[in-house]
Design a protein around this motif. Structure first.
Motif, PDB file in Angstrom:
ATOM      1  N   GLY A  52      36.284  -8.714  13.441  1.00  0.00           N
ATOM      2  CA  GLY A  52      35.121  -9.376  14.016  1.00  0.00           C
ATOM      3  C   GLY A  52      33.827  -9.097  13.313  1.00  0.00           C
ATOM      4  N   PRO A  53      33.664  -9.528  12.043  1.00  0.00           N
ATOM      5  CA  PRO A  53      32.372  -9.370  11.363  1.00  0.00           C
ATOM      6  C   PRO A  53      31.262 -10.054  12.149  1.00  0.00           C
ATOM      7  N   VAL A  54      30.058  -9.537  12.020  1.00  0.00           N
ATOM      8  CA  VAL A  54      28.914 -10.100  12.725  1.00  0.00           C
ATOM      9  C   VAL A  54      28.243 -11.146  11.844  1.00  0.00           C
ATOM     10  N   ALA A  55      28.093 -12.352  12.355  1.00  0.00           N
ATOM     11  CA  ALA A  55      27.472 -13.432  11.579  1.00  0.00           C
ATOM     12  C   ALA A  55      26.056 -13.046  11.183  1.00  0.00           C
ATOM     13  N   GLY A  56      25.740 -13.218   9.901  1.00  0.00           N
ATOM     14  CA  GLY A  56      24.393 -12.929   9.410  1.00  0.00           C
ATOM     15  C   GLY A  56      24.145 -11.478   9.075  1.00  0.00           C
ATOM     16  N   ALA A  57      25.138 -10.603   9.310  1.00  0.00           N
ATOM     17  CA  ALA A  57      24.930  -9.168   9.100  1.00  0.00           C
ATOM     18  C   ALA A  57      25.431  -8.717   7.730  1.00  0.00           C
ATOM     19  N   ASN A  58      25.404  -9.599   6.764  1.00  0.00           N
ATOM     20  CA  ASN A  58      25.969  -9.295   5.450  1.00  0.00           C
ATOM     21  C   ASN A  58      25.118  -9.942   4.359  1.00  0.00           C
ATOM     22  N   THR A  59      25.733 -10.483   3.318  1.00  0.00           N
ATOM     23  CA  THR A  59      25.073 -11.303   2.291  1.00  0.00           C
ATOM     24  C   THR A  59      24.999 -10.644   0.922  1.00  0.00           C
ATOM     25  N   THR A  60      25.373 -11.406  -0.106  1.00  0.00           N
ATOM     26  CA  THR A  60      25.183 -11.032  -1.501  1.00  0.00           C
ATOM     27  C   THR A  60      24.116 -11.956  -2.078  1.00  0.00           C
ATOM     28  N   ILE A  61      23.068 -11.368  -2.630  1.00  0.00           N
ATOM     29  CA  ILE A  61      21.954 -12.147  -3.169  1.00  0.00           C
ATOM     30  C   ILE A  61      21.610 -11.641  -4.565  1.00  0.00           C
ATOM     31  N   GLY A  62      20.943 -12.486  -5.350  1.00  0.00           N
ATOM     32  CA  GLY A  62      20.565 -12.023  -6.673  1.00  0.00           C
ATOM     33  C   GLY A  62      19.811 -13.054  -7.477  1.00  0.00           C
ATOM     34  N   VAL A  63      19.464 -12.646  -8.689  1.00  0.00           N
ATOM     35  CA  VAL A  63      18.684 -13.476  -9.606  1.00  0.00           C
ATOM     36  C   VAL A  63      19.340 -13.448 -10.975  1.00  0.00           C
ATOM     37  N   VAL A  64      19.582 -14.611 -11.542  1.00  0.00           N
ATOM     38  CA  VAL A  64      19.996 -14.734 -12.936  1.00  0.00           C
ATOM     39  C   VAL A  64      18.745 -15.043 -13.748  1.00  0.00           C
ATOM     40  N   VAL A  65      18.433 -14.209 -14.737  1.00  0.00           N
ATOM     41  CA  VAL A  65      17.259 -14.425 -15.578  1.00  0.00           C
ATOM     42  C   VAL A  65      17.714 -14.648 -17.015  1.00  0.00           C
TER      43      VAL A  65
ATOM     44  N   CYS B  29       6.331  -4.127  -7.004  1.00  0.00           N
ATOM     45  CA  CYS B  29       5.723  -4.761  -8.180  1.00  0.00           C
ATOM     46  C   CYS B  29       5.107  -3.725  -9.113  1.00  0.00           C
ATOM     47  N   ARG B  30       4.435  -2.759  -8.553  1.00  0.00           N
ATOM     48  CA  ARG B  30       3.799  -1.720  -9.368  1.00  0.00           C
ATOM     49  C   ARG B  30       4.840  -0.881 -10.099  1.00  0.00           C
ATOM     50  N   ALA B  31       6.041  -0.782  -9.511  1.00  0.00           N
ATOM     51  CA  ALA B  31       7.104   0.028 -10.117  1.00  0.00           C
ATOM     52  C   ALA B  31       7.955  -0.753 -11.104  1.00  0.00           C
ATOM     53  N   ALA B  32       7.653  -2.040 -11.319  1.00  0.00           N
ATOM     54  CA  ALA B  32       8.506  -2.891 -12.140  1.00  0.00           C
ATOM     55  C   ALA B  32       8.584  -2.388 -13.579  1.00  0.00           C
ATOM     56  N   THR B  33       9.796  -2.435 -14.135  1.00  0.00           N
ATOM     57  CA  THR B  33      10.062  -1.942 -15.473  1.00  0.00           C
ATOM     58  C   THR B  33      11.188  -2.755 -16.085  1.00  0.00           C
ATOM     59  N   ALA B  34      11.315  -2.664 -17.401  1.00  0.00           N
ATOM     60  CA  ALA B  34      12.425  -3.323 -18.085  1.00  0.00           C
ATOM     61  C   ALA B  34      13.698  -2.493 -18.028  1.00  0.00           C
ATOM     62  N   HIS B  35      13.609  -1.276 -17.464  1.00  0.00           N
ATOM     63  CA  HIS B  35      14.770  -0.389 -17.352  1.00  0.00           C
ATOM     64  C   HIS B  35      14.911   0.121 -15.912  1.00  0.00           C
ATOM     65  N   PRO B  36      15.171  -0.757 -14.962  1.00  0.00           N
ATOM     66  CA  PRO B  36      15.220  -0.359 -13.559  1.00  0.00           C
ATOM     67  C   PRO B  36      16.487   0.424 -13.206  1.00  0.00           C
TER      68      PRO B  36
ATOM     69  N   GLY C 184       9.591 -10.227 -21.134  1.00  0.00           N
ATOM     70  CA  GLY C 184       8.657 -10.692 -20.120  1.00  0.00           C
ATOM     71  C   GLY C 184       9.160 -10.569 -18.698  1.00  0.00           C
ATOM     72  N   VAL C 185      10.411 -10.119 -18.532  1.00  0.00           N
ATOM     73  CA  VAL C 185      10.999  -9.955 -17.195  1.00  0.00           C
ATOM     74  C   VAL C 185      11.094  -8.473 -16.868  1.00  0.00           C
ATOM     75  N   SER C 186      10.688  -8.101 -15.662  1.00  0.00           N
ATOM     76  CA  SER C 186      10.808  -6.722 -15.219  1.00  0.00           C
ATOM     77  C   SER C 186      11.310  -6.696 -13.779  1.00  0.00           C
ATOM     78  N   VAL C 187      11.857  -5.548 -13.389  1.00  0.00           N
ATOM     79  CA  VAL C 187      12.426  -5.390 -12.043  1.00  0.00           C
ATOM     80  C   VAL C 187      11.866  -4.116 -11.424  1.00  0.00           C
ATOM     81  N   GLY C 188      11.391  -4.220 -10.194  1.00  0.00           N
ATOM     82  CA  GLY C 188      10.843  -3.056  -9.497  1.00  0.00           C
ATOM     83  C   GLY C 188      11.487  -2.858  -8.142  1.00  0.00           C
ATOM     84  N   HIS C 189      11.615  -1.596  -7.729  1.00  0.00           N
ATOM     85  CA  HIS C 189      12.207  -1.264  -6.436  1.00  0.00           C
ATOM     86  C   HIS C 189      11.214  -0.510  -5.557  1.00  0.00           C
ATOM     87  N   TRP C 190      11.323  -0.734  -4.259  1.00  0.00           N
ATOM     88  CA  TRP C 190      10.725   0.146  -3.260  1.00  0.00           C
ATOM     89  C   TRP C 190      11.859   0.586  -2.352  1.00  0.00           C
ATOM     90  N   THR C 191      11.996   1.900  -2.161  1.00  0.00           N
ATOM     91  CA  THR C 191      13.143   2.454  -1.444  1.00  0.00           C
ATOM     92  C   THR C 191      12.707   3.324  -0.279  1.00  0.00           C
TER      93      THR C 191
END
Length: 317
Positions: free
Chosen positions: A221-234, A132-139, A14-21
Motif C-alpha cells: 500500500g504505497p501512499v500516493a504522492g509520497a514518492n517521486t524521481t525528479i531531475g535535470v538533464v543539462v 544558489c550561493r553554494a552552487a559549484t561545478a563540483h557538487p 556555465g552550469v552549476s549545482v548547489g545544495h541546501w541540507t
C-alpha cells in the motif's frame, strides 16, 4: 555522502549545482543554475507531480530561456524555496528583460519526504537562496540537498532504502550531457552496469525477502504522492525548445531503466532539460543529428545518476 560525483563527471560550461541540507529535519533542496540562460524543456510522467513553472518551458510560450531549476524536498511546501532562487538571480541581474524589469525564469519540482524526518522541516526562501550561493561545478552527491530525506524501494514488501542525489555525464558528439537526479521512488533501483537492483532492507510480514521477486511485487500500500524521481538533464548542445522538450521526454527512458516500477500513480516523476547552446550542430550534418545524440546520452546519464544516488545515499545512512 561523496564530496564529488562519479569519476569523470563534468557539467557543461556555465552550469552549476548547489545544495541546501537540513540533516536534522531530513530534507533539503538542490538548484541547477544557468545564469546565462538555457533553452528549456520538461516532461512530467508520474501520476502525482508537484511542480512550478512547467507551462512556460513548453514550445510556443514566450520565455525562450530558463535560468534555474529547483529540485526540492518538503513536498509542495518546498516550492517556497523558489522565492530565494528568484531573489538570488535578481540580485545578480539575471532574468528575462521585460521593459526595464528583469524576471528570472525558474521552474521546479518536489519530492515527498515529510514522513522521513520532521514533517515541519521544509525548504524555504532562505534555503533556496543558500543553495544558489553554494552552487559549484563540483557538487556533492548522496544524502544531500533534495536527496537528504529521499527513500526508494517502497513497493517491494520491506523497509525502504535511502535515496539521494546522483550526477552522471556522457559525451554526445562534440557536446556534453549531464543528469542531476533525485531518487525517491516507489520502485526498486536497477544498476545496469552492475547488474543488480536495490531490494528493501527487510521483509514486511507476508512480503518477499530482500533480493527475491521483482521490485513492486508484494506491495504494502504505497501512499500516493509520497514518492517521486525528479531531475535535470543539462547539455551544452544547441537545441530548439521543441528538441529540448523531446530530450526531457526521452530521458524518462532512463528512469524506466533504473526504477522498477516507474511512473506510477504514487510517483510524480518529472525531468527538465536545459540546453546552453555552446556547441552548435555541425554545418555539414543535419540539425537533428546532434539532438539525437543528446537524447541517447540523456537516457543513459539519467539511469546512471539514479543508481549513483542510491549507492551514495546508502553510504551516508
Amino acid at each position: 555522502m561523496a564530496d564529488h560525483p562519479e569519476v569523470g563527471v563534468r557539467l557543461p560550461g556555465g552550469v552549476s549545482v548547489g545544495h541546501w541540507t537540513d540533516a536534522a529535519g531530513r530534507t533539503g533542496c538542490t538548484v541547477v543554475l544557468v545564469p546565462g540562460g538555457a533553452v528549456p524543456g520538461v516532461d512530467v510522467r508520474g501520476g502525482a507531480p508537484g511542480t512550478l513553472g512547467t507551462d512556460e518551458l513548453r514550445p510556443g510560450m514566450v520565455a525562450e530561456r530558463a535560468h534555474a531549476i529547483l529540485l526540492t524536498g518538503g513536498s509542495a511546501f518546498g516550492l517556497a524555496a523558489a522565492d530565494g532562487v528568484m531573489r538570488y538571480l535578481e540580485e545578480h541581474g539575471v532574468g528575462l528583460a521585460i521593459g526595464t524589469a528583469r524576471v528570472p525564469i525558474v521552474a521546479g519540482a518536489v519530492i515527498f519526504d515529510l514522513l522521513t524526518g520532521d514533517p515541519r522541516a521544509r525548504p524555504d526562501a532562505a534555503a533556496g537562496y543558500a543553495a544558489c550561493r553554494a552552487a559549484t561545478a563540483h557538487p556533492a552527491v548522496g544524502a544531500v540537498g533534495a536527496g537528504t530525506g529521499a527513500t526508494v524501494a517502497k513497493a517491494g514488501g520491506g523497509q525502504p532504502r535511502p535515496g539521494g542525489v546522483g550526477i552522471a555525464s556522457a559525451p554526445a558528439g562534440a557536446a556534453t550531457v549531464a543528469a542531476v537526479m533525485v531518487a525517491n521512488s516507489v520502485g526498486g533501483i536497477w544498476d545496469d552496469e552492475r547488474h543488480e537492483w536495490t531490494a528493501p532492507l527487510a521483509p514486511r510480514e507476508g512480503g518477499p525477502a530482500p533480493g527475491q521477486g521483482p521490485p513492486g511485487e508484494g506491495a504494502a500500500g504505497p501512499v500516493a504522492g509520497a514518492n517521486t524521481t525528479i531531475g535535470v538533464v543539462v547539455t551544452d548542445a544547441g537545441l530548439t525548445k521543441e528538441q529540448a522538450n523531446r530530450v526531457a521526454a526521452v530521458a524518462h527512458d532512463g528512469i524506466a531503466r533504473a526504477v522498477r516500477p516507474a511512473h506510477t500513480r504514487y510517483d510524480g516523476d518529472t525531468i527538465f532539460c536545459l540546453a546552453t547552446g555552446a556547441v552548435a550542430p555541425s554545418g555539414t550534418a543535419p540539425v537533428p543529428v546532434l539532438a539525437d545524440l543528446v537524447e541517447v546520452a540523456a537516457a543513459e546519464t539519467v539511469a546512471r545518476a539514479i543508481a549513483q544516488a542510491v549507492r551514495e545515499g546508502g553510504r551516508g545512512a
